[in-house]
Scaffold this motif. Structure first.
Motif, short mmCIF file in Angstrom:
data_model
loop_
_atom_site.label_atom_id
_atom_site.label_comp_id
_atom_site.label_asym_id
_atom_site.label_seq_id
_atom_site.Cartn_x
_atom_site.Cartn_y
_atom_site.Cartn_z
N LEU A 74 23.48 -25.64 -5.30
CA LEU A 74 23.36 -27.07 -5.09
C LEU A 74 24.47 -27.58 -4.19
N ALA A 75 25.69 -27.12 -4.38
CA ALA A 75 26.81 -27.55 -3.54
C ALA A 75 26.59 -27.13 -2.09
N LYS A 77 23.70 -26.58 -0.64
CA LYS A 77 22.59 -27.38 -0.12
C LYS A 77 23.07 -28.78 0.26
N GLU A 78 23.87 -29.40 -0.61
CA GLU A 78 24.40 -30.75 -0.34
C GLU A 78 25.28 -30.73 0.91
N ILE A 81 23.08 -30.57 3.96
CA ILE A 81 22.44 -31.87 4.20
C ILE A 81 23.43 -32.82 4.84
N ASP A 82 24.67 -32.87 4.35
CA ASP A 82 25.69 -33.74 4.92
C ASP A 82 25.97 -33.38 6.38
N ASN A 85 23.06 -34.55 8.51
CA ASN A 85 23.08 -36.01 8.66
C ASN A 85 24.12 -36.45 9.68
#
Length: 92
Positions: A74-75, A77-78, A81-82, A85
């Motif tokens: 999850l970390a 993936k986040e 994503i950041d 962005n």
């Protein structure tokens, strides 16, 4: 320095200790042979004494490993994503 035992080693020692006690050996002799203190014996017996407790302990350990792996995923993936962005906004 405290010696650490894996849960598998603890379960094996508890089983061996219970067998020795069932054979009629005194508690002092059992804990001396297992190289543990009486307090450790009773803590292990409470924690790992029954098959149900031992299985629950093993399952908990497996779930903790799985939880850590999922948190890492999850970390990552986040973070991805950041980064995407920021690149999309042109802030690099």
């Amino acid at each position: 320095m405290a010696r650490r035992h894996t849960p598998e080693q603890v379960i094996a020692k508890v089983r061996l200790g219970q067998k020795m006690l069932n054979d009629g050996r005194p508690m002092v002799e059992v804990i001396k042979e297992l190289q543990i203190t009486e307090a450790t014996w009773y803590r292990w017996l409470n924690q790992y004494g029954s098959e149900k407790n031992a299985e629950a302990s093993r399952r908990t350990r497996e779930l903790e490993k799985e939880n850590a792996r999922l948190k890492r995923l999850l970390a990552e993936k986040e973070l991805a994503i950041d980064i995407l962005n920021e690149v999309a906004k042109g802030k690099f």
